[in-house]
Design a protein around this motif. Sequence first.
Motif, PDB file in Angstrom:
ATOM      1  N   TRP A  68       0.857  -1.184   0.000  1.00  0.00           N
ATOM      2  CA  TRP A  68       0.000   0.000   0.000  1.00  0.00           C
ATOM      3  C   TRP A  68       0.887   1.226   0.000  1.00  0.00           C
ATOM      4  CZ3 TRP A  68      -5.345  -0.367  -0.023  1.00  0.00           C
ATOM      5  CH2 TRP A  68      -5.856  -1.653   0.149  1.00  0.00           C
ATOM      6  N   ARG A  69       0.467   2.274  -0.734  1.00  0.00           N
ATOM      7  CA  ARG A  69       1.285   3.489  -0.828  1.00  0.00           C
ATOM      8  C   ARG A  69       0.403   4.682  -1.151  1.00  0.00           C
ATOM      9  NH1 ARG A  69       1.761   4.413  -5.756  1.00  0.00           N
ATOM     10  NH2 ARG A  69       2.088   2.364  -6.632  1.00  0.00           N
ATOM     11  N   TRP A  70       0.810   5.836  -0.654  1.00  0.00           N
ATOM     12  CA  TRP A  70       0.141   7.099  -0.960  1.00  0.00           C
ATOM     13  C   TRP A  70       0.920   7.821  -2.044  1.00  0.00           C
ATOM     14  CZ3 TRP A  70      -4.456   7.998   1.131  1.00  0.00           C
ATOM     15  CH2 TRP A  70      -4.777   7.395   2.347  1.00  0.00           C
ATOM     16  N   THR A  71       0.212   8.477  -2.960  1.00  0.00           N
ATOM     17  CA  THR A  71       0.851   9.452  -3.835  1.00  0.00           C
ATOM     18  C   THR A  71       0.399  10.819  -3.356  1.00  0.00           C
ATOM     19  OG1 THR A  71      -0.923   9.286  -5.488  1.00  0.00           O
ATOM     20  CG2 THR A  71       1.052   7.964  -5.855  1.00  0.00           C
ATOM     21  N   TYR A  72       1.308  11.770  -3.384  1.00  0.00           N
ATOM     22  CA  TYR A  72       1.067  13.123  -2.916  1.00  0.00           C
ATOM     23  C   TYR A  72       0.897  14.044  -4.115  1.00  0.00           C
ATOM     24  CZ  TYR A  72       3.454  11.158   1.215  1.00  0.00           C
ATOM     25  OH  TYR A  72       3.855  10.368   2.278  1.00  0.00           O
ATOM     26  N   GLU A  73      -0.099  14.945  -4.021  1.00  0.00           N
ATOM     27  CA  GLU A  73      -0.390  15.850  -5.138  1.00  0.00           C
ATOM     28  C   GLU A  73      -0.652  17.265  -4.651  1.00  0.00           C
ATOM     29  OE1 GLU A  73      -3.856  14.208  -7.022  1.00  0.00           O
ATOM     30  OE2 GLU A  73      -2.754  12.512  -7.869  1.00  0.00           O
ATOM     31  N   VAL A 133      -4.118  13.505  -1.520  1.00  0.00           N
ATOM     32  CA  VAL A 133      -3.423  12.226  -1.628  1.00  0.00           C
ATOM     33  C   VAL A 133      -4.319  11.195  -2.301  1.00  0.00           C
ATOM     34  CG1 VAL A 133      -1.956  12.617   0.394  1.00  0.00           C
ATOM     35  CG2 VAL A 133      -4.199  11.539   0.697  1.00  0.00           C
ATOM     36  N   ARG A 134      -3.677  10.170  -2.825  1.00  0.00           N
ATOM     37  CA  ARG A 134      -4.384   9.017  -3.399  1.00  0.00           C
ATOM     38  C   ARG A 134      -3.756   7.763  -2.801  1.00  0.00           C
ATOM     39  NH1 ARG A 134      -7.079  10.472  -8.406  1.00  0.00           N
ATOM     40  NH2 ARG A 134      -6.473  12.596  -8.956  1.00  0.00           N
ATOM     41  N   LEU A 135      -4.602   6.791  -2.461  1.00  0.00           N
ATOM     42  CA  LEU A 135      -4.121   5.532  -1.902  1.00  0.00           C
ATOM     43  C   LEU A 135      -4.099   4.465  -2.985  1.00  0.00           C
ATOM     44  CD1 LEU A 135      -3.225   3.945   0.608  1.00  0.00           C
ATOM     45  CD2 LEU A 135      -5.651   3.387   0.990  1.00  0.00           C
ATOM     46  N   HIS A 136      -2.982   3.741  -3.052  1.00  0.00           N
ATOM     47  CA  HIS A 136      -2.799   2.675  -4.042  1.00  0.00           C
ATOM     48  C   HIS A 136      -2.458   1.371  -3.341  1.00  0.00           C
ATOM     49  CE1 HIS A 136      -2.456   5.517  -7.454  1.00  0.00           C
ATOM     50  NE2 HIS A 136      -1.996   6.320  -6.508  1.00  0.00           N
ATOM     51  N   GLU A 137      -2.986   0.294  -3.897  1.00  0.00           N
ATOM     52  CA  GLU A 137      -2.549  -1.049  -3.522  1.00  0.00           C
ATOM     53  C   GLU A 137      -1.850  -1.601  -4.751  1.00  0.00           C
ATOM     54  OE1 GLU A 137      -4.176  -5.257  -1.705  1.00  0.00           O
ATOM     55  OE2 GLU A 137      -5.602  -3.933  -2.690  1.00  0.00           O
ATOM     56  N   GLY A 140      -9.221   8.253  -3.971  1.00  0.00           N
ATOM     57  CA  GLY A 140      -8.583   9.535  -4.089  1.00  0.00           C
ATOM     58  C   GLY A 140      -9.157  10.252  -5.300  1.00  0.00           C
ATOM     59  N   PRO A 141      -8.858  11.512  -5.444  1.00  0.00           N
ATOM     60  CA  PRO A 141      -8.023  12.253  -4.508  1.00  0.00           C
ATOM     61  C   PRO A 141      -8.777  12.587  -3.225  1.00  0.00           C
ATOM     62  CG  PRO A 141      -8.835  13.733  -6.201  1.00  0.00           C
ATOM     63  CD  PRO A 141      -9.293  12.347  -6.569  1.00  0.00           C
ATOM     64  N   MET A 142      -8.037  12.583  -2.129  1.00  0.00           N
ATOM     65  CA  MET A 142      -8.582  12.943  -0.829  1.00  0.00           C
ATOM     66  C   MET A 142      -7.846  14.206  -0.365  1.00  0.00           C
ATOM     67  SD  MET A 142      -8.639  10.782   2.742  1.00  0.00           S
ATOM     68  CE  MET A 142      -6.864  10.863   3.032  1.00  0.00           C
ATOM     69  N   SER A 143      -8.609  15.280  -0.181  1.00  0.00           N
ATOM     70  CA  SER A 143      -8.030  16.543   0.256  1.00  0.00           C
ATOM     71  C   SER A 143      -7.507  16.429   1.684  1.00  0.00           C
ATOM     72  CB  SER A 143      -9.083  17.658   0.182  1.00  0.00           C
ATOM     73  OG  SER A 143      -8.544  18.855   0.699  1.00  0.00           O
TER      74      SER A 143
END
Length: 66
Positions: A5-10, A48-52, A59-62
């Motif tokens: 699991w990982r977050w991407t930051y935007e 952010v967006r959560l990825h598996e 996402g995106p989640m503010s």
Amino acid sequence: MTAAWRWTYETADGAQVGNSHDFESRSDAETFIGLEFETLLGNGVDQVRLHEGDTEVYGPMSLHAE
């Protein structure tokens, strides 16, 4: 073996500005974002967006208060 699991930051306009480290579980990833969101905001991350693995889970989640 399960995917990490990982977050991407935007930024607010959706430009990716980074990623979190990998987590073993969704719960670990969500705990991390709950603890670190203020630091991320201070570093210019708006959402952010959560990825598996390669799959976006949500996402995106503010990170800003509504």
